[in-house]
Write an enzyme that holds these catalytic residues in place. Structure first.
Site, mmCIF file in Angstrom:
data_model
loop_
_atom_site.group_PDB
_atom_site.id
_atom_site.type_symbol
_atom_site.label_atom_id
_atom_site.label_comp_id
_atom_site.label_asym_id
_atom_site.label_seq_id
_atom_site.Cartn_x
_atom_site.Cartn_y
_atom_site.Cartn_z
ATOM 1 N N GLY A 77 1.075 -1.037 -0.201
ATOM 2 C CA GLY A 77 0.012 0.031 -0.177
ATOM 3 C C GLY A 77 0.760 0.723 0.054
ATOM 4 N N GLY B 184 -0.353 -4.990 0.359
ATOM 5 C CA GLY B 184 -1.552 -4.432 -0.221
ATOM 6 C C GLY B 184 -1.045 -5.324 -1.473
ATOM 7 C CD GLU C 108 2.576 -6.850 6.098
ATOM 8 O OE1 GLU C 108 1.633 -6.728 5.308
ATOM 9 O OE2 GLU C 108 2.512 -7.597 6.852
ATOM 10 C CG ASP D 252 -3.122 -5.370 6.978
ATOM 11 O OD1 ASP D 252 -1.963 -5.775 6.003
ATOM 12 O OD2 ASP D 252 -4.309 -3.817 6.520
#
Length: 362
Positions: free
Chosen positions: A71, A120, A143, A151
């Site tokens: 992301g 992402g 992460e 996530d």
């Protein structure tokens, strides 16, 4: 596919002969997933889902380095530093809804994970029906190294990987190449990067005829099987017994103790890796994946929503991104210096409902 100029648009769409294509077009930014990309991709996928002339969707990244490296972390870091909670809320909400859309997509969704596929980028590939790795694939969920959790659906898919491999990947952020990604089911096929255009052309030829949904899925699978090449044995496969022995523990502390007590170089390397991560994020991730093993997909995404909103606004995320991405000194000063300093009650509180309620995914 040839590299597009970034001025042409950061995401490009096309549709012809039953095949719809998505090109993530920020090669210099390793095709990072911005909010703008999410806001263009989501409605286009919905439009194609309802269009009977579209039989299959192929998603790939421009250039030869990355499918999508994650992301837009820098934008989220800026939001963290300025207290812009609305940006954090909006980005994660729309990204997670896109992840769910891909998981429930009614047509074949083919992700060409050629190059770096992280964060992402995992969210817009792992949930698709067909996931192609190449010799350039580098898959990871890193992460915990920036004070966050794995996530974009990691709560659901990581605990469902063989044995305790998902926990190992989520905690360490270990990077996988094609052989390992295929062996544990992250990739459904392995195809040489030089044959990307051939694969897309073959899919286009196959999708010109209107078929039932089941026939479409079968047709895509058959095409990809024709191009698939055995990637051999990967490094992770050789350590699966070690992972089961050392990561099948009741806490992160027990995992670390087992690693430190083991005299083998591989175990010591993993202990060193965990020691570099946010202790707080490690304990949250362990709890996240424990819960995820028991929950269906939508509930997992709601758990991620609760935790990500709190972590993304917190100090470890700000410090992790500073150390790894902004200043690049790789010397983060975490909120807790060790696992022993992490308050378990604070970890548990992250999973409580948010004041505004859970994320609506539909």
């Amino acid at each position: 596919m040839s590299v597009e100029t970034e001025t042409a648009g950061e995401i490009l769409f096309a549709s012809a002969d039953g095949l719809a294509t998505v090109l993530l077009n920020r090669p210099r930014a390793l095709n990072a997933l911005s909010l703008n990309k999410v806001r263009q991709l989501d409605p286009m996928l919905r439009q194609w889902a309802a269009d009977d002339s579209v039989h299959c969707v192929v998603v790939e990244g421009a250039g030869d380095k990355a499918f999508c490296a994650g992301g837009d972390i820098r934008a989220l870091w800026d939001a963290n530093r300025t207290g812009d909670l609305e940006t954090l809320r909006t980005f994660f909400a729309e990204e997670y809804r896109l992840n769910r859309l891909i998981r429930t997509y009614p047509k074949p969704y083919v992700a060409l994970m050629d190059g770096i596929t992280m964060g992402g980028g995992v969210g817009i590939s792992i949930h698709g029906s067909h996931r192609i790795a190449t010799e350039r694939t580098l898959f990871a969920m890193p992460e915990t190294g920036i004070g966050m959790i794995p996530d974009v659906g990691g709560t659901h898919f990581l605990p469902r990987l063989p044995g305790h491999v998902g926990l190992f990947l989520g905690l360490t952020g270990a990077r996988l190449k094609a052989a390992d990604a295929y062996a544990i089911g992250i990739a459904t096929h392995v195809i040489p990067s030089e044959r990307r255009d051939e694969v897309v052309a073959a899919l286009r030829e196959a999708e010109r005829e209107a078929l039932t949904p089941d026939q479409l899925q079968t047709a895509v699978t058959c095409i990809l099987e024709m191009f698939h090449e055995d990637p051999g044995t990967g490094a992770l496969e050789r350590h699966q017994d070690d992972i089961e022995d050392l990561f099948n523990r009741a806490s992160v502390e027990e995992i670390m103790e087992a690693l430190l007590s083991d005299g083998r170089p591989w175990a010591q390397e993993q202990a060193k890796t965990l020691a570099s991560k946010s202790p707080f994020a490690l304990k949250v991730t362990f709890r996240q994946l424990q819960l995820g093993a028991q929950l269906e997909f939508d509930r997992c995404m709601q758990v991620e929503w609760r935790v990500s909103q709190r972590l993304a606004a917190g100090p470890d995320f700000a410090e992790g991104v500073r150390a790894v991405i902004v200043d690049k000194d790789n010397a983060p000063r975490w909120s807790a210096a060790s696992l022993a300093e992490v308050d378990n009650a604070v970890v548990d509180a992250l999973f409580a409902p948010l004041p505004g309620g859970d994320l609506e995914l539909s």
